[in-house]
Design a protein around this motif. Structure first.
Motif, PDB file in Angstrom:
ATOM      1  N   LEU A 196       0.831  -1.213   0.000  1.00  0.00           N
ATOM      2  CA  LEU A 196       0.000   0.000   0.000  1.00  0.00           C
ATOM      3  C   LEU A 196       0.864   1.261   0.000  1.00  0.00           C
ATOM      4  N   GLU A 197       1.900   1.254   0.812  1.00  0.00           N
ATOM      5  CA  GLU A 197       2.801   2.409   0.882  1.00  0.00           C
ATOM      6  C   GLU A 197       3.493   2.654  -0.448  1.00  0.00           C
ATOM      7  N   LYS A 198       3.999   1.582  -1.062  1.00  0.00           N
ATOM      8  CA  LYS A 198       4.676   1.724  -2.351  1.00  0.00           C
ATOM      9  C   LYS A 198       3.688   2.105  -3.453  1.00  0.00           C
ATOM     10  N   LEU A 199       2.472   1.576  -3.373  1.00  0.00           N
ATOM     11  CA  LEU A 199       1.461   1.905  -4.376  1.00  0.00           C
ATOM     12  C   LEU A 199       1.157   3.389  -4.357  1.00  0.00           C
ATOM     13  N   GLN A 200       1.007   3.971  -3.172  1.00  0.00           N
ATOM     14  CA  GLN A 200       0.738   5.408  -3.079  1.00  0.00           C
ATOM     15  C   GLN A 200       1.913   6.202  -3.637  1.00  0.00           C
ATOM     16  N   ALA A 201       3.132   5.771  -3.313  1.00  0.00           N
ATOM     17  CA  ALA A 201       4.318   6.468  -3.822  1.00  0.00           C
ATOM     18  C   ALA A 201       4.374   6.401  -5.345  1.00  0.00           C
ATOM     19  N   LYS A 202       4.026   5.254  -5.908  1.00  0.00           N
ATOM     20  CA  LYS A 202       4.049   5.104  -7.364  1.00  0.00           C
ATOM     21  C   LYS A 202       2.962   5.960  -8.017  1.00  0.00           C
ATOM     22  N   LYS A 203       1.798   6.031  -7.393  1.00  0.00           N
ATOM     23  CA  LYS A 203       0.735   6.887  -7.921  1.00  0.00           C
ATOM     24  C   LYS A 203       1.161   8.346  -7.895  1.00  0.00           C
ATOM     25  N   ASP A 204       1.804   8.756  -6.788  1.00  0.00           N
ATOM     26  CA  ASP A 204       2.290  10.133  -6.697  1.00  0.00           C
ATOM     27  C   ASP A 204       3.357  10.411  -7.751  1.00  0.00           C
ATOM     28  N   TYR A 205       4.108   9.397  -8.103  1.00  0.00           N
ATOM     29  CA  TYR A 205       5.171   9.522  -9.096  1.00  0.00           C
ATOM     30  C   TYR A 205       4.604   9.639 -10.516  1.00  0.00           C
ATOM     31  N   GLY A 206       3.348   9.200 -10.680  1.00  0.00           N
ATOM     32  CA  GLY A 206       2.710   9.285 -11.989  1.00  0.00           C
ATOM     33  C   GLY A 206       2.571   7.961 -12.697  1.00  0.00           C
ATOM     34  N   ILE A 207       2.790   6.868 -11.990  1.00  0.00           N
ATOM     35  CA  ILE A 207       2.649   5.536 -12.576  1.00  0.00           C
ATOM     36  C   ILE A 207       1.173   5.166 -12.561  1.00  0.00           C
ATOM     37  N   SER A 208       0.647   4.745 -13.691  1.00  0.00           N
ATOM     38  CA  SER A 208      -0.784   4.525 -13.849  1.00  0.00           C
ATOM     39  C   SER A 208      -1.257   3.259 -13.137  1.00  0.00           C
ATOM     40  N   GLN A 209      -2.567   3.155 -12.956  1.00  0.00           N
ATOM     41  CA  GLN A 209      -3.144   1.972 -12.315  1.00  0.00           C
ATOM     42  C   GLN A 209      -2.787   0.693 -13.067  1.00  0.00           C
ATOM     43  N   ASN A 210      -2.865   0.732 -14.394  1.00  0.00           N
ATOM     44  CA  ASN A 210      -2.603  -0.472 -15.166  1.00  0.00           C
ATOM     45  C   ASN A 210      -1.137  -0.877 -15.148  1.00  0.00           C
ATOM     46  N   GLU A 211      -0.258   0.037 -14.751  1.00  0.00           N
ATOM     47  CA  GLU A 211       1.141  -0.317 -14.556  1.00  0.00           C
ATOM     48  C   GLU A 211       1.399  -0.830 -13.138  1.00  0.00           C
ATOM     49  N   ASN A 212       0.355  -0.794 -12.310  1.00  0.00           N
ATOM     50  CA  ASN A 212       0.456  -1.240 -10.923  1.00  0.00           C
ATOM     51  C   ASN A 212      -0.415  -2.459 -10.636  1.00  0.00           C
ATOM     52  N   LEU A 213      -0.803  -3.193 -11.665  1.00  0.00           N
ATOM     53  CA  LEU A 213      -1.743  -4.298 -11.464  1.00  0.00           C
ATOM     54  C   LEU A 213      -1.209  -5.364 -10.528  1.00  0.00           C
ATOM     55  N   VAL A 214       0.095  -5.585 -10.519  1.00  0.00           N
ATOM     56  CA  VAL A 214       0.649  -6.606  -9.622  1.00  0.00           C
ATOM     57  C   VAL A 214       0.457  -6.179  -8.170  1.00  0.00           C
ATOM     58  N   SER A 215       0.603  -4.888  -7.899  1.00  0.00           N
ATOM     59  CA  SER A 215       0.363  -4.377  -6.541  1.00  0.00           C
ATOM     60  C   SER A 215      -1.073  -4.657  -6.111  1.00  0.00           C
ATOM     61  N   TYR A 216      -2.025  -4.322  -6.978  1.00  0.00           N
ATOM     62  CA  TYR A 216      -3.430  -4.550  -6.649  1.00  0.00           C
ATOM     63  C   TYR A 216      -3.726  -6.039  -6.473  1.00  0.00           C
ATOM     64  N   ALA A 217      -3.105  -6.866  -7.294  1.00  0.00           N
ATOM     65  CA  ALA A 217      -3.320  -8.312  -7.196  1.00  0.00           C
ATOM     66  C   ALA A 217      -2.808  -8.847  -5.864  1.00  0.00           C
ATOM     67  N   ILE A 218      -1.651  -8.357  -5.415  1.00  0.00           N
ATOM     68  CA  ILE A 218      -1.122  -8.774  -4.113  1.00  0.00           C
ATOM     69  C   ILE A 218      -2.098  -8.395  -3.005  1.00  0.00           C
TER      70      ILE A 218
END
Length: 259
Positions: free
Chosen positions: A185-207
């Motif tokens: 969750l912490e890394k996901l928020q950091a990646k979103k703030d960085y500008g990484i899209s949801q579809n580039e974060n699918l593994v995070s959501y799957a975990i």
């Protein structure tokens, strides 16, 4: 202060490991590439004439097998680094369902079974993941793509694939799974703030989704049963419904708050 804490952690970790692995040296920290001294160096890698001479994917897989003697003697840190730098590790990206690709990679390289059998693998991968920083931008963390700069999201996505596997999550206890959930969750928020899209974060959501199912977190279990979210997401498709991803994240935050 954060850099000092990281340095202290590194010194302590090296000291503890030296009791059992006299030759193992670990260097790590924010914006310092991880360096584990007993990492296996593949004898043939992309960009070399020897690699160009390999005529099939089968020959490439065979050329990248880790000697059995090395597998048994290598540290868990070194084995994880070895597999993160496996020349074919990014082949999962060629699949419409990327989990299918990662499972094929796991079956082809002889280091994965050993890695997931290690009793300290949870500690090793979670500590490494925590120390990864988006401030370091490109080409600081494996996998590396020759002279091409590796986008930071690929580095995070690849190590998250290692964490997504049932071989890890089924061996962890509830407290450990919640630790993973909180860190993701912490890394996901950091990646979103960085500008990484949801579809580039699918593994995070799957975990996050898999952990909530394994924890039998009833609010999400009900939502998942109604929408069959995880049956599609855990295979890591090319894209996924944004509303469903938001549900996963919100429920994961609620689970974290309830602990």
């Amino acid at each position: 202060m954060k850099k000092i804490q990281t340095l202290i952690y590194t010194i302590v970790l090296v000291g503890l490991l030296s009791c059992n692995k006299d030759e193992l040296v670990i260097q790590q920290g924010e914006c310092m590439p991880f360096s584990i001294s007993d990492t296996y160096q593949y004898p043939i890698v992309p960009g070399t004439d020897e690699w160009a001479d390999l005529k099939s994917s089968t020959e490439k897989v065979q050329a990248c097998q880790i000697p059995s003697s090395k597998i048994k003697s290598i540290s868990t840190e070194g084995l994880l680094e070895t597999l993160l730098t496996y020349p074919l590790i990014l082949d999962y990206g060629a699949f419409n369902l990327q989990q299918d690709g990662f499972e094929r990679i796991k079956s082809e390289n002889n280091g994965f079974d050993e890695l997931y059998d290690r009793t300290d693998f949870f500690n090793v991968i979670t500590e490494r993941y925590k120390l990864m920083s988006l401030n370091c931008d490109k080409n600081y963390y494996p996998p590396f793509i020759g002279e091409i700069e590796t986008p930071i999201q690929i580095s995070f996505q690849t190590i998250e694939f290692f964490m997504l596997q049932d071989e890890l999550l089924n061996k962890t206890n509830s407290n450990q799974r919640i630790q993973i959930l909180e860190t993701v969750l912490e890394k996901l928020q950091a990646k979103k703030d960085y500008g990484i899209s949801q579809n580039e974060n699918l593994v995070s959501y799957a975990i996050l989704g898999k952990i909530m199912i394994k924890e039998n977190y009833s609010p999400f279990v009900i939502i998942n049963d109604e929408n069959e979210i995880m049956s599609g997401l855990e295979r890591i498709p090319i894209g996924f419904d944004s509303d469903m991803l938001n549900l996963i994240e919100n429920n994961a935050k609620e689970l974290k708050a309830s602990r």
